[in-house]
Scaffold this active site. Structure first.
Site, PDB file in Angstrom:
ATOM      1  N   HIS A   1     202.303  58.125  35.164  1.00 32.56           N
ATOM      2  CA  HIS A   1     202.696  56.724  35.099  1.00 32.56           C
ATOM      3  C   HIS A   1     202.363  56.189  33.720  1.00 32.56           C
ATOM      4  O   HIS A   1     201.273  56.424  33.205  1.00 32.56           O
ATOM      5  CB  HIS A   1     201.952  55.898  36.162  1.00 32.56           C
ATOM      6  CG  HIS A   1     202.309  54.452  36.097  1.00 32.56           C
ATOM      7  ND1 HIS A   1     203.446  53.943  36.684  1.00 32.56           N
ATOM      8  CD2 HIS A   1     201.714  53.414  35.478  1.00 32.56           C
ATOM      9  CE1 HIS A   1     203.522  52.644  36.438  1.00 32.56           C
ATOM     10  NE2 HIS A   1     202.480  52.297  35.709  1.00 32.56           N
TER      11      HIS A   1
ATOM     12  N   ASP B   1     201.890  44.415  46.835  1.00 38.30           N
ATOM     13  CA  ASP B   1     202.013  44.376  45.375  1.00 38.30           C
ATOM     14  C   ASP B   1     203.334  43.759  44.956  1.00 38.30           C
ATOM     15  O   ASP B   1     203.398  43.011  43.987  1.00 38.30           O
ATOM     16  CB  ASP B   1     201.879  45.777  44.773  1.00 38.30           C
ATOM     17  CG  ASP B   1     202.090  45.719  43.263  1.00 38.30           C
ATOM     18  OD1 ASP B   1     201.267  45.055  42.604  1.00 38.30           O
ATOM     19  OD2 ASP B   1     203.080  46.263  42.757  1.00 38.30           O
TER      20      ASP B   1
ATOM     21  N   ARG C   1     202.364  36.767  40.200  1.00 42.24           N
ATOM     22  CA  ARG C   1     201.612  36.834  38.926  1.00 42.24           C
ATOM     23  C   ARG C   1     202.520  36.576  37.744  1.00 42.24           C
ATOM     24  O   ARG C   1     202.124  35.948  36.758  1.00 42.24           O
ATOM     25  CB  ARG C   1     200.948  38.216  38.789  1.00 42.24           C
ATOM     26  CG  ARG C   1     199.754  38.399  39.706  1.00 42.24           C
ATOM     27  CD  ARG C   1     199.348  39.856  39.774  1.00 42.24           C
ATOM     28  NE  ARG C   1     199.079  40.406  38.463  1.00 42.24           N
ATOM     29  CZ  ARG C   1     199.313  41.677  38.110  1.00 42.24           C
ATOM     30  NH1 ARG C   1     199.807  42.536  38.997  1.00 42.24           N
ATOM     31  NH2 ARG C   1     199.048  42.091  36.911  1.00 42.24           N
TER      32      ARG C   1
ATOM     33  N   SER D   1     197.476  47.063  40.940  1.00 42.54           N
ATOM     34  CA  SER D   1     198.917  47.038  41.162  1.00 42.54           C
ATOM     35  C   SER D   1     199.516  48.431  40.906  1.00 42.54           C
ATOM     36  O   SER D   1     200.254  48.979  41.731  1.00 42.54           O
ATOM     37  CB  SER D   1     199.529  45.991  40.223  1.00 42.54           C
ATOM     38  OG  SER D   1     200.908  46.150  40.097  1.00 42.54           O
TER      39      SER D   1
ATOM     40  N   LYS E   1     200.635  51.562  44.163  1.00 44.57           N
ATOM     41  CA  LYS E   1     201.945  52.202  44.318  1.00 44.57           C
ATOM     42  C   LYS E   1     201.830  53.713  44.139  1.00 44.57           C
ATOM     43  O   LYS E   1     202.455  54.490  44.848  1.00 44.57           O
ATOM     44  CB  LYS E   1     202.928  51.618  43.288  1.00 44.57           C
ATOM     45  CG  LYS E   1     203.349  50.209  43.649  1.00 44.57           C
ATOM     46  CD  LYS E   1     204.160  49.545  42.565  1.00 44.57           C
ATOM     47  CE  LYS E   1     203.300  49.127  41.408  1.00 44.57           C
ATOM     48  NZ  LYS E   1     203.844  48.114  40.518  1.00 44.57           N
TER      49      LYS E   1
HETATM   50  N1  URA Z   1     202.809  47.560  36.010  1.00 42.16           N
HETATM   51  C1  URA Z   1     202.542  47.329  37.316  1.00 42.16           C
HETATM   52  O1  URA Z   1     203.036  48.043  38.180  1.00 42.16           O
HETATM   53  N2  URA Z   1     201.739  46.327  37.639  1.00 42.16           N
HETATM   54  C2  URA Z   1     201.171  45.520  36.723  1.00 42.16           C
HETATM   55  O2  URA Z   1     200.442  44.629  37.078  1.00 42.16           O
HETATM   56  C3  URA Z   1     201.446  45.756  35.359  1.00 42.16           C
HETATM   57  C4  URA Z   1     202.270  46.800  35.037  1.00 42.16           C
END
Ligand code: URA
Length: 430
Positions: free
Chosen positions: A86, A165, A172, A187, A191
């Site tokens: 990621h 999320d 947010r 966050s 995932k």
């Molecule tokens: N990417 C995400 O998935 N969440 C965040 O808060 C910032 C970047």
């Protein structure tokens, strides 16, 4: 009388006053928010309190767990070891495209559930959708079958993964609470952990084109991400990487796919190749395949073959011509000298204004829009030499892109300080 065990206002007040939230409060508030019992205005107050007061490592791990529990966890019953990557997001960051098929060609399974671009950073799915016929939406069964048969899947995250999320991220975004390390880290990791991969390598970007502008902040985010992974039993490593200059030469959608294909065919820009191989080595180490040399596999053409199979498995034609822009505007050097600045943020915003990105999630993107950087910082350039190609289908967008580039592309008399290496540091789990 409400049957809820807590009142949202008490949880908000506790964090507002700098107290730590206990496990039960966290589990409840995330679940109740997902159910709609905690209102948007209450969660925005709590997000701001977390932004200002922070959370400790145990609170962050618990918060992440609660977000995972808000949805399903994929059970990836595949025969190969699973490992994912990621990136925290950057400009010209097409690394997933060569990396997923490369690591698959080395023997691991790579489930890469990705997102779309928002703001100045591009989205992997938007890039891949520039390939005629390619489809981002897959069912869980299709993901598992493709992982078994091809070894790599890049597709949209299924709706059921970490729905808390999804809701909280949208909130947010409009309440100035994005740039909080506990909230970003939970966050991302909610995932990634819900996706069910047993190993995870994080590419944490530092620089103008990243969320984290300095290596110090990026290191803190990297440590937090690795701690969460470790707390949840996922083998996690983070690389801290440079993002003050765009990665490679291409920024946009189809242009980035073309550059990724160059890399898969043994060419491409040196920084893209170097970062792809560095991330591949970490992923292979977590998958127990450290004896495989990804540079050799890349050179053998097997990664390119896997790319073609991966694209075909999702309906795409890897041989088809990619969309070409209707209009190309060339930015030339106004004087001779050394290209001393090519600012990632400026280039990212310019590409976005040309149509490569979107302002709202529902906006379409132009697949042919983007920028090709024809010189890198440190290179000597002559007056009138082309520095950038701006690609767009809407020429009216060019003045806005040029305004974004103002001050971000500089030619000066002397060479810049030595440029930073692409991999700045590595943070490993305990
Ligand atoms: N990417 C995400 O998935 N969440 C965040 O808060 C910032 C970047």
């Amino acid at each position: 009388m409400s049957m809820e065990p807590f009142a949202a206002v008490d949880v908000i007040r506790a964090k507002r006053d700098g107290r730590r939230l206990d496990d039960e409060q966290i589990a409840w508030v995330v679940d109740a928010y997902t159910r709609g019992v905690v209102a948007e205005e209450q969660m925005s107050a709590l997000a701001m309190a977390i932004f200002l007061r922070g959370m400790d490592a145990a609170e962050i791990a618990r918060w992440t767990g609660a977000m995972i529990d808000s949805g399903e966890r994929l059970a990836l019953a595949v025969s190969r070891p699973t490992v994912d990557k990621h990136s925290t997001g950057g400009v010209g960051d097409k690394i997933t495209l060569p990396l997923a098929p490369l690591v698959a060609a080395c023997g691991a399974a790579v489930p890469q559930l990705s997102g779309r671009g928002l703001g100045h950073t591009g989205g992997t799915l938007d890039k891949l959708e520039s390939i005629p016929g390619w489809r981002a939406e897959l069912s869980t069964d299709e993901i598992v079958r493709q992982l078994d048969e091809v070894g790599a899947v890049v597709c949209a995250a299924t709706e059921g993964l970490a729905p808390a999320d999804r809701k909280l991220y949208a909130l947010r975004d409009v309440t100035a609470t994005v740039e909080s390390i506990p909230l970003i880290a939970s966050s991302i990791m909610s995932k990634k952990i819900a996706e069910g991969s047993s190993g995870l390598v994080l590419d944490v970007k530092a620089g103008s084109g990243a969320f984290m502008k300095t290596p110090e902040l990026a290191r803190e985010l990297a440590r937090t991400l690795v701690e969460i992974g470790t707390a949840h039993g996922v083998a996690t490593t983070a690389l801290l990487t440079e993002m003050s200059v765009p990665l490679g030469a291409a920024v946009g959608n189809a242009v980035e796919v073309a550059e990724a294909v160059e890399v898969l065919r043994g060419g491409g820009p040196a920084d893209v190749v170097e970062l792809t191989l560095a991330l591949a080595r970490e992923m292979l180490a977590l998958a127990g395949l450290s004896e495989v040399d990804p540079a050799e596999v890349l050179a053998s053409g097997r990664a390119y073959e896997t790319w073609c199979r991966m694209i075909r498995a999702q309906g795409g034609d890897p041989e088809a011509a990619l969309p070409a822009p209707e209009h190309v505007h060339v930015v030339e050097a106004e004087r001779g000298g050394v290209l001393s600045t090519l600012d990632a943020y400026a280039v990212g915003v310019a590409a976005w204004r040309l149509g490569a990105g979107r302002a709202r999630r529902s906006d379409p993107v132009q697949y042919a829009a983007g920028i090709r950087c024809l010189a890198k910082p440190g290179e000597r350039v002559a007056a009138g030499q082309p520095l950038l190609e701006l690609h767009t289908d809407t020429p009216d967008a060019v003045p806005g892109a040029l305004a974004a580039l103002d001050g971000g592309v500089l030619v000066t008399d002397s060479a810049p300080e030595a440029t930073r290496p692409i991999v700045l540091d590595t943070v490993r789990g305990s």
